[in-house]
Enzyme design. Structure first.
Site, PDB file in Angstrom:
ATOM      1  CB  SER A 110       4.410  10.476  10.377  1.00 47.56           C
ATOM      2  OG  SER A 110       3.096   9.970  10.361  1.00 47.56           O
ATOM      3  CE  LYS A 131      -1.697   3.029   1.905  1.00 51.78           C
ATOM      4  NZ  LYS A 131      -1.375   4.413   1.479  1.00 51.78           N
ATOM      5  CB  CYS A 138      13.293   9.203   7.815  1.00 52.25           C
ATOM      6  SG  CYS A 138      14.291   7.883   7.156  1.00 52.25           S
TER       7      CYS A 138
HETATM    8  P1  NAD Z   1       2.480   9.226   6.815  1.00 51.03           P
HETATM    9  O1  NAD Z   1       2.607   8.629   8.154  1.00 51.03           O
HETATM   10  O2  NAD Z   1       1.535  10.355   6.632  1.00 51.03           O
HETATM   11  O3  NAD Z   1       2.029   8.104   5.754  1.00 51.03           O
HETATM   12  C1  NAD Z   1       2.713   6.880   5.638  1.00 51.03           C
HETATM   13  C2  NAD Z   1       1.751   5.828   5.117  1.00 51.03           C
HETATM   14  O4  NAD Z   1       0.705   5.636   6.069  1.00 51.03           O
HETATM   15  C3  NAD Z   1       1.083   6.201   3.807  1.00 51.03           C
HETATM   16  O5  NAD Z   1       0.993   5.056   2.992  1.00 51.03           O
HETATM   17  C4  NAD Z   1      -0.305   6.672   4.238  1.00 51.03           C
HETATM   18  O6  NAD Z   1      -1.296   6.437   3.268  1.00 51.03           O
HETATM   19  C5  NAD Z   1      -0.565   5.825   5.470  1.00 51.03           C
HETATM   20  N1  NAD Z   1      -1.436   6.500   6.450  1.00 51.03           N
HETATM   21  C6  NAD Z   1      -1.507   7.825   6.704  1.00 51.03           C
HETATM   22  N2  NAD Z   1      -2.405   8.072   7.669  1.00 51.03           N
HETATM   23  C7  NAD Z   1      -2.922   6.870   8.037  1.00 51.03           C
HETATM   24  C8  NAD Z   1      -3.888   6.465   8.998  1.00 51.03           C
HETATM   25  N3  NAD Z   1      -4.506   7.351   9.773  1.00 51.03           N
HETATM   26  N4  NAD Z   1      -4.153   5.162   9.113  1.00 51.03           N
HETATM   27  C9  NAD Z   1      -3.545   4.246   8.340  1.00 51.03           C
HETATM   28  N5  NAD Z   1      -2.616   4.578   7.405  1.00 51.03           N
HETATM   29  C10 NAD Z   1      -2.298   5.873   7.261  1.00 51.03           C
HETATM   30  O7  NAD Z   1       3.960   9.637   6.356  1.00 51.03           O
HETATM   31  P2  NAD Z   1       4.392  10.447   5.070  1.00 51.03           P
HETATM   32  O8  NAD Z   1       4.055  11.881   5.270  1.00 51.03           O
HETATM   33  O9  NAD Z   1       3.952   9.778   3.830  1.00 51.03           O
HETATM   34  O10 NAD Z   1       5.983  10.268   5.136  1.00 51.03           O
HETATM   35  C11 NAD Z   1       6.827  11.093   5.873  1.00 51.03           C
HETATM   36  C12 NAD Z   1       7.148  10.508   7.229  1.00 51.03           C
HETATM   37  O11 NAD Z   1       7.728   9.212   7.073  1.00 51.03           O
HETATM   38  C13 NAD Z   1       8.162  11.312   8.005  1.00 51.03           C
HETATM   39  O12 NAD Z   1       7.781  11.362   9.346  1.00 51.03           O
HETATM   40  C14 NAD Z   1       9.444  10.528   7.835  1.00 51.03           C
HETATM   41  O13 NAD Z   1      10.397  10.707   8.862  1.00 51.03           O
HETATM   42  C15 NAD Z   1       8.914   9.137   7.853  1.00 51.03           C
HETATM   43  N6  NAD Z   1       9.862   8.217   7.242  1.00 51.03           N
HETATM   44  C16 NAD Z   1      10.522   7.377   8.074  1.00 51.03           C
HETATM   45  C17 NAD Z   1      11.465   6.517   7.553  1.00 51.03           C
HETATM   46  C18 NAD Z   1      12.218   5.588   8.451  1.00 51.03           C
HETATM   47  O14 NAD Z   1      12.851   4.700   7.932  1.00 51.03           O
HETATM   48  N7  NAD Z   1      12.174   5.733   9.753  1.00 51.03           N
HETATM   49  C19 NAD Z   1      11.720   6.505   6.176  1.00 51.03           C
HETATM   50  C20 NAD Z   1      11.001   7.368   5.353  1.00 51.03           C
HETATM   51  C21 NAD Z   1      10.071   8.223   5.912  1.00 51.03           C
END
Ligand code: NAD
Length: 498
Positions: free
Chosen positions: A227, A174, A282
């Protein structure tokens, strides 16, 4: 009519016109480039059904044959690299050489997965008892799922599915609904590489699709990257549903600048690590902790000079250094943090909030920003900004710098710039962070190690990809077998076997 991006299920592209859709933007222009279907529970269940049907055959396919699919997949990724980078640029906004770097790191995970026969070798012990041998083998889990963020639409999915698949699982991805095209294209290449239908599916969507995956008893494990608030929720829900889960979250990565550091080198390294990809990584280094007044003054002076030449713009102008942030709302959030730092007493040394890019006036651009005299109480310090913003905190000693890092809620990456081996060794030994660099600003582990932070940057035990990935996507089975010499009979024994 706007193109609608659908799903890949059972080896076919599918689109259900009754599903909800969402606009996908080109962040450099602010225009809608296409729409994405948001999978219903029914669509996700169809993908799970296809995966479940494909599992027995795939599980019993020899690891070397599974690996051969990955060899072909790697070639297709390389042949289509330019197109993939273009798709990333159009929807994410990152400039093409940054996208090429992301794709390369993804390909390296495919290369690692090509070693499946070696990676899946078990452990064997002869004569653990009289005429008894024992071995452990690593069996696939079944149907597993991955949920990925917008900021690495090619690489992060490839942290997951190549390894999960060569381990004998069927995988449902997803991806982020904000930049779905490159991910879907990559999944189609895997089908072209000869992967049997159903082994890999992509369902585009939002919370509804994620919930359907988490709630299905047929999905055995969830890998999540995104996140921290969502990671924490996903981990709790998946665990409550009896699933194995690894949920990687957000970050606030600090670099310590020691007084003996090669300052020009530190500034060069940090410029790329703080502002590259508009800080939407990240592992972005978003805080410089300078030790001693002179190091602070020199660092801020040299960094200010270095930032004057930075070029912000669209993804396909080769001379640009970084592009826009992902959305209008995200731009407002980043600008809000810069303004709050100012209100709370920090000094804005270079202000990127007013930038306008010629020809791209409606794009979501934020210029590189440098903020000095930041303190740990400020909102801009506590939160992950995820924008091209470098904050400077000045301290007097290395101990203070390390305490600051250890006290922060996130523990993804960190780095020390120094020429002192003893200091570097003490730092890497004692810092409460999962990935540590010594004069290396983005210590992203290579594909044959594993990636993961500490504290609230990762929920779960096993890190992503590499050796931990193999363990995450397999379950250990230990077989103890006796073949007695002919004629030998064991008597009844009520004692615990020893
Ligand atoms: P996000 O958390 O908004 O979304 C990530 C995924 O979760 C997406 O596929 C989204 O559709 C899904 N999602 C969002 N809200 C949801 C909910 N309420 N319920 C279920 N699924 C949901 O993150 P983003 O804005 O796409 O990405 C940026 C974030 O990701 C930053 O915080 C970054 O630090 C983090 N990140 C972490 C790593 C790591 O390895 N630690 C790597 C890349 C990005």
């Amino acid at each position: 009519m706007t193109n609608v991006i659908g799903h890949l299920i059972g080896g076919k592209l599918v689109n259900d016109s009754t599903e909800r859709t969402q606009d996908v933007f080109n962040p450099a222009t602010g225009e809608v480039s296409c729409q994405v279907s948001l999978a219903s529970k029914k669509t996700v269940e169809q993908a799970i059904k296809e995966a479940q049907a494909a599992f027995p055959g795939w599980r019993n396919t020899q690891p070397i044959k599974r690996a051969r699919v990955m060899f072909r997949f790697k070639e297709l990724l390389e042949q289509n690299a330019e197109h993939i980078c273009k798709l990333i640029g159009q929807e994410h906004g990152k400039i093409s050489h940054d996208a090429a770097g992301e794709l390369q790191r993804g390909i390296e995970n495919v290369e690692y997965a090509c070693g499946a026969p070696e990676l899946l070798k078990g452990e064997h012990s002869k004569n653990v008892g009289p005429n008894i041998d024992s071995w452990s083998e690593f069996q696939p889990l079944g149907v597993v799922a991955g949920i990925t963020p917008f900021n690495f639409p090619a690489m992060v999915p490839m942290w997951m599915f190549p390894l999960a698949i060569v381990c004998g699982n069927c995988f449902i991805l997803k991806p982020s609904e904000r930049d779905p095209s490159s991910t879907l294209f990559i999944a189609k290449l895997l089908t072209e590489a000869g992967l049997p239908d159903g082994v890999m599916s992509v369902v585009n969507g939002d919370k509804e699709a994620v919930d359907a995956l988490i709630e299905s008893p047929l999905v055995k494990a969830i890998s999540f990257v995104g996140s921290t608030p969502i990671a924490e929720t996903i981990y709790a829900k998946a665990s409550a549903n009896g699933k194995r889960c690894q949920a990687l979250g957000g970050a606030k990565n600090h670099a310590i600048i020691m007084p003996d550091a090669d300052m020009d080198n530190a500034v060069n390294q940090l410029t790329g690590a703080a502002f590259g990809s508009s800080g939407e990584r990240c592992m972005a280094l978003s805080v410089a902790v300078t030790v001693g007044k002179q190091a602070g003054d020199t660092f801020v002076g040299k960094m200010t000079d270095a930032m004057q030449g930075l070029k912000v713009g669209d993804y396909d102008t080769a001379t640009n250094d970084f592009g826009p942030v992902i959305s209008k709302a995200h731009k407002e959030k980043v600008v809000g943090f810069i303004n709050s730092a100012k209100q709370q007493g920090a000094k804005i040394i270079v202000d990127g909030t007013q930038i306008s890019v010629k020809g791209f006036e409606d794009g979501y651009f934020v210029g590189a920003t440098l903020i000095d005299d930041v303190t740990p109480e400020m909102d801009s310090y506590k939160a992950e900004i995820f924008g091209p913003v470098l904050q400077v905190i000045r301290v007097d000693t290395m101990e203070e710098a390390m305490q600051l890092i250890n006290d922060h809620e996130y523990g993804n990456g960190t780095c020390i710039f120094t020429r002192d081996g003893e200091a570097a060794r003490y730092f890497s030994d004692n810092i409460e962070v999962g990935m540590v660099g010594v004069n290396v600003p983005l210590p992203v582990p290579v594909a044959y190690h594993s990636f993961g932070g500490w504290k609230r940057s990762l929920f779960g035990d096993l890190h992503a990809y590499g050796p931990d990935g193999v363990r995450f996507y397999t379950k250990r089975k230990t077989v103890t077998q006796r073949w007695p010499s002919s004629g030998l009979r064991e008597g009844v024994n009520f004692a615990f076997p020893s």
